[in-house]
Design an enzyme around this catalytic site. Structure first.
Site, PDB file in Angstrom:
ATOM      1  N   ARG A 262      23.456  -5.785  46.855  1.00  0.00           N
ATOM      2  CA  ARG A 262      23.865  -4.604  47.628  1.00  0.00           C
ATOM      3  C   ARG A 262      22.835  -4.227  48.702  1.00  0.00           C
ATOM      4  O   ARG A 262      22.576  -3.048  48.948  1.00  0.00           O
ATOM      5  CB  ARG A 262      24.122  -3.412  46.707  1.00  0.00           C
ATOM      6  CG  ARG A 262      25.415  -3.546  45.930  1.00  0.00           C
ATOM      7  CD  ARG A 262      25.678  -2.299  45.125  1.00  0.00           C
ATOM      8  NE  ARG A 262      24.656  -2.084  44.112  1.00  0.00           N
ATOM      9  CZ  ARG A 262      24.426  -0.947  43.478  1.00  0.00           C
ATOM     10  NH1 ARG A 262      25.184   0.085  43.742  1.00  0.00           N
ATOM     11  NH2 ARG A 262      23.473  -0.848  42.579  1.00  0.00           N
TER      12      ARG A 262
ATOM     13  N   SER B 103      33.297  15.648  38.444  1.00  0.00           N
ATOM     14  CA  SER B 103      31.891  15.289  38.554  1.00  0.00           C
ATOM     15  C   SER B 103      31.141  16.287  39.419  1.00  0.00           C
ATOM     16  O   SER B 103      31.710  16.896  40.331  1.00  0.00           O
ATOM     17  CB  SER B 103      31.751  13.890  39.141  1.00  0.00           C
ATOM     18  OG  SER B 103      32.368  13.812  40.394  1.00  0.00           O
TER      19      SER B 103
ATOM     20  N   GLU C 296      47.832   2.623  43.978  1.00  0.00           N
ATOM     21  CA  GLU C 296      47.295   1.296  44.227  1.00  0.00           C
ATOM     22  C   GLU C 296      48.151   0.184  43.653  1.00  0.00           C
ATOM     23  O   GLU C 296      48.173  -0.925  44.160  1.00  0.00           O
ATOM     24  CB  GLU C 296      45.935   1.215  43.547  1.00  0.00           C
ATOM     25  CG  GLU C 296      44.908   0.580  44.369  1.00  0.00           C
ATOM     26  CD  GLU C 296      43.562   1.076  43.902  1.00  0.00           C
ATOM     27  OE1 GLU C 296      42.878   0.304  43.253  1.00  0.00           O
ATOM     28  OE2 GLU C 296      43.232   2.250  44.161  1.00  0.00           O
TER      29      GLU C 296
ATOM     30  N   HIS D  36      34.178  14.098  50.915  1.00  0.00           N
ATOM     31  CA  HIS D  36      33.575  12.835  51.371  1.00  0.00           C
ATOM     32  C   HIS D  36      32.557  13.047  52.472  1.00  0.00           C
ATOM     33  O   HIS D  36      31.882  12.121  52.873  1.00  0.00           O
ATOM     34  CB  HIS D  36      34.663  11.872  51.853  1.00  0.00           C
ATOM     35  CG  HIS D  36      35.614  11.502  50.764  1.00  0.00           C
ATOM     36  ND1 HIS D  36      36.824  12.146  50.589  1.00  0.00           N
ATOM     37  CD2 HIS D  36      35.526  10.590  49.772  1.00  0.00           C
ATOM     38  CE1 HIS D  36      37.429  11.632  49.534  1.00  0.00           C
ATOM     39  NE2 HIS D  36      36.672  10.697  49.022  1.00  0.00           N
TER      40      HIS D  36
HETATM   41  N1  GLN Z   1      36.961  13.163  37.570  1.00  0.00           N
HETATM   42  C1  GLN Z   1      36.519  12.259  38.577  1.00  0.00           C
HETATM   43  C2  GLN Z   1      35.357  12.862  39.335  1.00  0.00           C
HETATM   44  O1  GLN Z   1      35.366  14.019  39.571  1.00  0.00           O
HETATM   45  C3  GLN Z   1      37.616  11.890  39.532  1.00  0.00           C
HETATM   46  C4  GLN Z   1      37.163  10.876  40.528  1.00  0.00           C
HETATM   47  C5  GLN Z   1      38.237  10.387  41.470  1.00  0.00           C
HETATM   48  O2  GLN Z   1      39.228  11.002  41.655  1.00  0.00           O
HETATM   49  N2  GLN Z   1      38.055   9.287  42.077  1.00  0.00           N
HETATM   50  O3  GLN Z   1      34.437  12.186  39.749  1.00  0.00           O
END
Ligand code: GLN
Ligand code: ZN
Length: 754
Positions: free
Chosen positions: A16, A432, A604, A693
């Site tokens: 990476r 998270s 997906e 993001h």
């Molecule tokens: N519960 C996850 C988080 O909050 C959901 C992540 C996601 O939707 N990609 O990180």
């Protein structure tokens, strides 16, 4: 002598390196020149690997600092006006569009076909103008040539770029085709002047259901491009293009690539009267999965093509190797037996070279290597870990009632409300919280054996406490524990289930510098013991407010893993659903009243062709419902989805029957809401009020505008207030600032309701 080549190679580096360099540059810790040095070194290394393996060309143009489709946006100078980048896009402008600026949100991000790679959506409009920017692509070609490589350039095609771009509703993007084509035409002329013999132009949209006007554009576009310069290999992948075989044969290009892993049956319609002057490139090695190829089968399949095509036969992987990890040789900790069944990008280069030698010199000449490959295939087929009777029996015994809560939502929500006593417009987050340096350090130390299990638990509990305190201080209504203990939302669960294997370095790019290390489902899946209950119980013990239990759903577990290719996916999904159902029930038994089952990957799995959607949606929805249906009516089930458009699958999302769905909307500027309004989504919904993001903290007015728009289409008693997605990629200061605005926005709106 068949030509062996690849459509593209992973760009992030086996360790990476690109991620590290790009992120250091973003932080200001590394200059642009230093970043460019890392990039150059990676490209050179990857070309050398292709050459050493014995491929006939090195593929140039697959490198990207962020995303290959975004590279085209820079190459044709298509920066949207709102970024104020006059004329040419330099690297700083390229990153500004990708990540957003204090004034401007980033370009939208979307899934690259049915992969977990995300591209940046170009924005076009009536005033779009294009101009070749020679700082992109061309220097990389000269770089490869200077190293003495036989270069095949790769470039996303103009129709694919335009199709994937976003425009105001009603604007006919094809109006821009002529202008765009001029730039491609000039570019191809310059490639020719550079002495480039082949350019691979990727048109993966040919695997979609395209409207007639778009299909009709192909012959004109490719006649024009073919007149410009180098020989064109038109690359299709991710699906069947057999229905286009007639006109594809007539295109004035020099060759065509087919994905024979996804759509093996299409070969016949192309071999039949394939034009004498064209090469046919056969994608025989799976570019989407990490299993060793069945080379004996590939050789048998390709035999007829070899007879028909002779010199005009090219062999390749099905698609770019971007979607598989770099190098199996780095996997020192993998179970040797499971490892012997796998091939990463480097190993796939060797498989291709081996196929080439077998075709060229005869199978006897490479008998030993072929034998080794056949043995691995055989061993995997017979391994007991891949078939476990008790797992198969439980799936076979599933009944309709197992996929039903038994009580309708209207009644469940009343019982839940009596239990939870939430205010209107309840606030929550997606799961998270910032994965700080301390969290990562503790995890690394624990993994390395430098931190005891007990101390690790203490460290994580401290993080949970911190997250709970902050949420209470912020005034959030339904709390989360923050997921500090999770390295990744799929890996974390996979590690605790049987049937999974883990790589140490099996990274694949997800978006920009973000990489994921998908677990590998190699055998039948089950859950030996509870996975999250202790953490959730601890978190709930710290607060009187409801604490959400947090799980990754069966479809996401499936699509964010490398899945075995010896069992239908729907059966793997049911095995996962049963394992997760047990976890949901255990959480409920531990006193958790709200349980979120994340399904960001639901879209997906959608087949690229609409006709195949219903079958997929049927089994995906069933798997989710099996996961969610073991609990009492007063236990509130949430789900979360992101990264995608959901407009066209709303009935299926509703059929999942989660009590609450939190969903990404802010990047698509809440367009999704209109669809929810029209469809009348029956259960509770939390459209994301801000984009996580980007590090940008939205101004209060922005969230209010979005919430007002939501209130206009969703009844207030059905509406939740939350961010777009999990906050783990963010830092605490911006997270707290944004959540403070969010809670204030909700409170103000609540006051307005009363
Ligand atoms: N519960 C996850 C988080 O909050 C959901 C992540 C996601 O939707 N990609 O990180
Ligand atoms: Zn999300």
């Amino acid at each position: 002598m068949p030509v062996a080549h690849i459509l593209g190679f992973p760009r992030i580096g086996a360790r990476r390196e690109l991620k590290t360099a790009v992120e250091a540059h973003w932080k200001g810790a590394q200059s642009q020149a230093e970043l460019q040095d890392v990039a150059r070194e990676l490209r050179q290394r990857h070309w050398a690997l292709q050459k050493q393996a014995g491929l006939d060309y090195v593929t140039v143009g697959d490198f990207a600092y962020y995303d290959h489709l975004h590279n085209v946006t820079a190459l044709v100078s298509a920066a949207p006006k709102r970024f104020g980048l006059q004329g040419s896009v330099d690297l700083a402008g390229y990153f500004a569009m990708a990540r957003g600026t204090p004034q401007q949100p980033a370009l939208a991000m979307k899934k690259w076909f049915d992969t977990n790679y995300h591209y940046l959506v170009p924005e076009v409009g009536a005033d779009s103008r294009f101009k070749l920017n020679r700082d992109w692509l061309l220097p990389e070609i000269r770089e490869a040539q200077a190293l003495g490589h036989a270069v095949k350039v790769v470039l996303p095609g103009p129709l694919t770029w335009l199709w994937l771009s976003a425009a105001e509703p009603g604007f006919d993007k094809l109006k821009l085709l002529g202008l765009l084509l001029n730039v491609y035409w000039v570019l191809l002329g310059e490639l020719k002047a550079l002495g480039v013999e082949w350019v691979q132009i990727d048109e993966p949209i040919l695997s979609l259901d395209l409207p007639a006007e778009w299909l009709d554009a192909y012959p004109g576009v490719y006649s024009e491009l073919a007149s410009a310069g180098p020989k064109i290999l038109l690359a299709t992948y991710f699906g069947d293009v057999g229905q286009h075989a007639g006109w594809l044969k007539q295109l004035p290009v020099a060759g065509l690539h087919l994905d024979l892993v996804r759509a093996p049956h299409q070969l016949g319609s192309f071999l039949e009267s394939w034009p004498e002057d064209k090469v046919l490139s056969l994608g025989l090695i799976d570019g989407r999965n990490l299993w060793r190829a069945d080379l004996a089968k590939a050789l048998a399949d390709v035999h007829q093509a070899q007879v028909a095509l002779g010199e005009r036969l090219w062999i390749s992987a099905s698609c770019s190797l971007l979607h598989v990890p770099h190098d199996l040789a780095l996997e020192s900790k993998l179970d040797p037996r499971v490892k012997s069944w796998m091939a990463f990008a480097n190993q796939k280069l060797d498989e291709l070279a081996l196929l080439k030698r077998a075709l060229n010199d005869g199978e006897a000449a490479v008998w030993q290597e072929l034998q080794a490959s056949a043995q691995a295939i055989e061993d995997r087929r017979g391994a007991p870990s891949t078939r476990r009777a008790e797992v198969r029996a439980r799936v076979a015994a599933l009944q309709a009632a197992d996929a039903d809560r038994g009580t309708p939502f209207a009644q469940r929500i009343v019982e839940q409300q009596a239990l939870l006593k939430l205010p209107r417009l309840p606030t929550t987050t997606i799961g998270s919280f910032p994965q700080t340096a301390e969290i990562r350090a503790a995890r690394a130390a624990h993994k390395a054996g430098k931190l005891s299990d007990a101390d690790y638990v203490k460290a994580m509990q401290a993080e949970i406490r911190l997250a709970v305190n902050k949420q209470e201080e912020l005034g959030i209504d339904v709390l989360v524990h923050g997921e500090a203990e999770r390295n990744d939302m799929v890996e974390y669960f996979g590690e605790q289930m049987d049937g999974y294997a883990f790589t140490r370095n099996g990274w694949v790019q997800s978006y920009g510098s973000r990489c994921v290390k998908p677990p590998v489902i190699y055998g039948d899946v089950s859950r030996p013991r509870a996975m999250t209950v202790e953490w959730s119980r601890y978190a709930q013990s710290l607060t009187a407010k409801p604490m959400k239990g947090m799980l990754s759903g069966p479809i996401t577990m499936l699509f964010w893993s490398f899945v075995r290719d010896d069992l239908p996916r729907k059966d793997v999904a049911l095995q996962l659903a049963l394992a997760l159902r047990d976890e949901v029930c255990d959480l409920e038994a531990a006193g958790i009243k709200v349980i979120q089952i994340d399904e960001p990957a639901i879209r997906e799995g959608l087949p690229l062709k609409k006709a195949e959607w219903p079958v997929y949606l049927d089994w995906a929805v069933r798997a989710f419902r099996i996961t969610a249906s073991g609990v009492r009516p007063d236990t509130q089930i949430h789900t979360h989805m992101c990264y995608s458009e959901f407009n066209d699958i709303l009935p299926s999302i509703a059929a999942m029957d989660a009590d609450v769905i939190t969903i990404e909307t802010s990047r698509a500027r809440m367009k999704l809401l209109d669809a929810f309004a029209e469809f009348k989504y029956p259960n509770d919904i939390g459209p994301g009020l801000y984009d996580i993001h980007s590090p940008r903290v939205p101004a209060p007015g922005e969230m209010k505008t979005l919430l007002d728009r939501a209130l206009a289409v969703v009844p207030a008693e059905r509406l939740w207030v939350n961010p777009d997605c999990g906050l783990k990629t963010r830092a605490w200061p911006e997270t707290e600032a944004a959540l403070r605005v969010m809670v204030a926005t909700a409170r103000e709106a609540r006051a307005g309701l009363n």
